[in-house]
Motif scaffolding. Structure first.
Motif, PDB file in Angstrom:
ATOM      1  N   ASN A  72       0.957  -0.900   0.050  1.00 57.74           N
ATOM      2  CA  ASN A  72       0.387   0.433  -0.082  1.00 57.74           C
ATOM      3  C   ASN A  72       0.846   1.639   0.040  1.00 57.74           C
ATOM      4  O   ASN A  72       0.452   2.567  -0.953  1.00 57.74           O
ATOM      5  CB  ASN A  72      -1.028   0.132   1.103  1.00 57.74           C
ATOM      6  CG  ASN A  72      -1.711  -1.164   1.134  1.00 57.74           C
ATOM      7  OD1 ASN A  72      -2.282  -1.525   0.129  1.00 57.74           O
ATOM      8  ND2 ASN A  72      -2.414  -1.490   2.214  1.00 57.74           N
ATOM      9  N   LYS A  73       2.021   1.138   0.969  1.00 62.52           N
ATOM     10  CA  LYS A  73       2.752   2.432   0.489  1.00 62.52           C
ATOM     11  C   LYS A  73       3.571   2.498  -0.442  1.00 62.52           C
ATOM     12  O   LYS A  73       3.594   4.269  -0.571  1.00 62.52           O
ATOM     13  CB  LYS A  73       4.019   2.138   1.943  1.00 62.52           C
ATOM     14  CG  LYS A  73       5.354   3.556   1.540  1.00 62.52           C
ATOM     15  CD  LYS A  73       6.531   2.857   3.222  1.00 62.52           C
ATOM     16  CE  LYS A  73       6.760   4.354   2.958  1.00 62.52           C
ATOM     17  NZ  LYS A  73       7.871   3.533   4.044  1.00 62.52           N
ATOM     18  N   LEU A  74       3.598   1.862  -0.847  1.00 64.09           N
ATOM     19  CA  LEU A  74       4.656   1.126  -2.293  1.00 64.09           C
ATOM     20  C   LEU A  74       3.558   2.255  -3.857  1.00 64.09           C
ATOM     21  O   LEU A  74       3.568   3.294  -4.670  1.00 64.09           O
ATOM     22  CB  LEU A  74       5.233   0.511  -3.563  1.00 64.09           C
ATOM     23  CG  LEU A  74       6.278  -0.105  -1.996  1.00 64.09           C
ATOM     24  CD1 LEU A  74       6.735  -1.714  -3.096  1.00 64.09           C
ATOM     25  CD2 LEU A  74       7.390   0.866  -2.359  1.00 64.09           C
ATOM     26  N   VAL A  78       3.302   5.774  -5.569  1.00 67.66           N
ATOM     27  CA  VAL A  78       3.390   6.052  -7.766  1.00 67.66           C
ATOM     28  C   VAL A  78       2.559   6.729  -7.676  1.00 67.66           C
ATOM     29  O   VAL A  78       2.523   7.451  -8.686  1.00 67.66           O
ATOM     30  CB  VAL A  78       3.138   4.492  -7.667  1.00 67.66           C
ATOM     31  CG1 VAL A  78       2.763   4.478  -9.316  1.00 67.66           C
ATOM     32  CG2 VAL A  78       4.971   3.729  -7.580  1.00 67.66           C
ATOM     33  N   TYR A  79       1.672   6.534  -6.842  1.00 72.91           N
ATOM     34  CA  TYR A  79       0.184   7.224  -7.671  1.00 72.91           C
ATOM     35  C   TYR A  79       0.627   8.724  -6.687  1.00 72.91           C
ATOM     36  O   TYR A  79       0.252   9.756  -7.581  1.00 72.91           O
ATOM     37  CB  TYR A  79      -1.042   7.042  -6.269  1.00 72.91           C
ATOM     38  CG  TYR A  79      -2.178   7.861  -5.956  1.00 72.91           C
ATOM     39  CD1 TYR A  79      -2.750   7.413  -7.941  1.00 72.91           C
ATOM     40  CD2 TYR A  79      -2.338   8.705  -5.676  1.00 72.91           C
ATOM     41  CE1 TYR A  79      -4.499   8.013  -8.267  1.00 72.91           C
ATOM     42  CE2 TYR A  79      -3.531   9.451  -6.588  1.00 72.91           C
ATOM     43  CZ  TYR A  79      -4.401   9.234  -7.165  1.00 72.91           C
ATOM     44  OH  TYR A  79      -6.038   9.956  -8.081  1.00 72.91           O
ATOM     45  N   MET A  80       1.328   9.297  -5.538  1.00 71.92           N
ATOM     46  CA  MET A  80       1.826  10.283  -5.531  1.00 71.92           C
ATOM     47  C   MET A  80       2.866  10.910  -6.624  1.00 71.92           C
ATOM     48  O   MET A  80       2.009  12.675  -6.634  1.00 71.92           O
ATOM     49  CB  MET A  80       2.931  10.677  -4.526  1.00 71.92           C
ATOM     50  CG  MET A  80       1.178  10.581  -3.163  1.00 71.92           C
ATOM     51  SD  MET A  80       1.842  10.844  -1.316  1.00 71.92           S
ATOM     52  CE  MET A  80       3.174  10.152  -1.322  1.00 71.92           C
ATOM     53  N   ASP A  84       4.497  14.266 -10.397  1.00 72.00           N
ATOM     54  CA  ASP A  84       5.434  15.144 -10.481  1.00 72.00           C
ATOM     55  C   ASP A  84       5.962  16.486 -11.502  1.00 72.00           C
ATOM     56  O   ASP A  84       5.045  15.978 -12.700  1.00 72.00           O
ATOM     57  CB  ASP A  84       6.661  14.219 -10.553  1.00 72.00           C
ATOM     58  CG  ASP A  84       8.299  14.353  -9.614  1.00 72.00           C
ATOM     59  OD1 ASP A  84       8.338  14.229  -9.032  1.00 72.00           O
ATOM     60  OD2 ASP A  84       8.971  15.316 -10.886  1.00 72.00           O
ATOM     61  N   ALA A  85       6.258  17.551 -11.150  1.00 72.51           N
ATOM     62  CA  ALA A  85       6.594  18.393 -11.435  1.00 72.51           C
ATOM     63  C   ALA A  85       7.960  17.978 -13.427  1.00 72.51           C
ATOM     64  O   ALA A  85       7.256  18.830 -13.795  1.00 72.51           O
ATOM     65  CB  ALA A  85       7.294  19.421 -11.244  1.00 72.51           C
ATOM     66  N   VAL A  89       9.275  11.863 -14.592  1.00 69.92           N
ATOM     67  CA  VAL A  89       9.165  10.874 -13.452  1.00 69.92           C
ATOM     68  C   VAL A  89       7.490  10.630 -13.344  1.00 69.92           C
ATOM     69  O   VAL A  89       7.260   9.849 -13.299  1.00 69.92           O
ATOM     70  CB  VAL A  89       9.267  12.417 -12.120  1.00 69.92           C
ATOM     71  CG1 VAL A  89       8.763  10.894 -11.107  1.00 69.92           C
ATOM     72  CG2 VAL A  89      10.693  12.263 -12.152  1.00 69.92           C
ATOM     73  N   CYS A  90       6.879  11.420 -14.497  1.00 64.61           N
ATOM     74  CA  CYS A  90       5.751  11.209 -14.520  1.00 64.61           C
ATOM     75  C   CYS A  90       5.298  10.120 -14.793  1.00 64.61           C
ATOM     76  O   CYS A  90       4.009   9.359 -15.435  1.00 64.61           O
ATOM     77  CB  CYS A  90       4.618  12.536 -15.076  1.00 64.61           C
ATOM     78  SG  CYS A  90       4.793  13.502 -14.146  1.00 64.61           S
TER      79      CYS A  90
END
Length: 91
Positions: A72-74, A78-80, A84-85, A89-90
């Motif tokens: 869940n943490k990983l 990835v969702y966050m 990304d700016a 990365v996105c």
């Protein structure tokens, strides 16, 4: 063994490290699930019939190997990183 380093790299200040960490995490999750999640743009060729979307069996397998809390943490990380700016990365 390498997963803690990847987790640290997901939120590194350097965008290249974040991008590499996301890519490596994708490779690790692909190995765990036994599926290829990569979607190729350009020709719109997709290696997976479900076009890269997850399913409950894949989630369950990742949860068995990594533990539900770490999974869940990983996935939340990835969702966050989708916002990304840096576009590299996105992806």
């Amino acid at each position: 063994l390498v997963l803690p380093a990847i987790e640290e790299g997901l939120f590194d200040d350097a965008w290249r490290i974040r991008a590499s960490s996301v890519h490596l995490l994708g490779d690790v999750l692909s190995k765990i699930t036994g599926r290829n999640w990569k979607i190729y743009s350009g020709n719109a060729t997709v290696d997976d019939l479900d076009e890269g979307t997850g399913d409950r069996s894949g989630e369950a397998k990742i949860g068995e190997v990594l533990g539900v809390e770490r999974r869940n943490k990983l996935l939340a990380a990835v969702y966050m990183l989708r916002s990304d700016a840096n576009p590299s990365v996105c992806q």
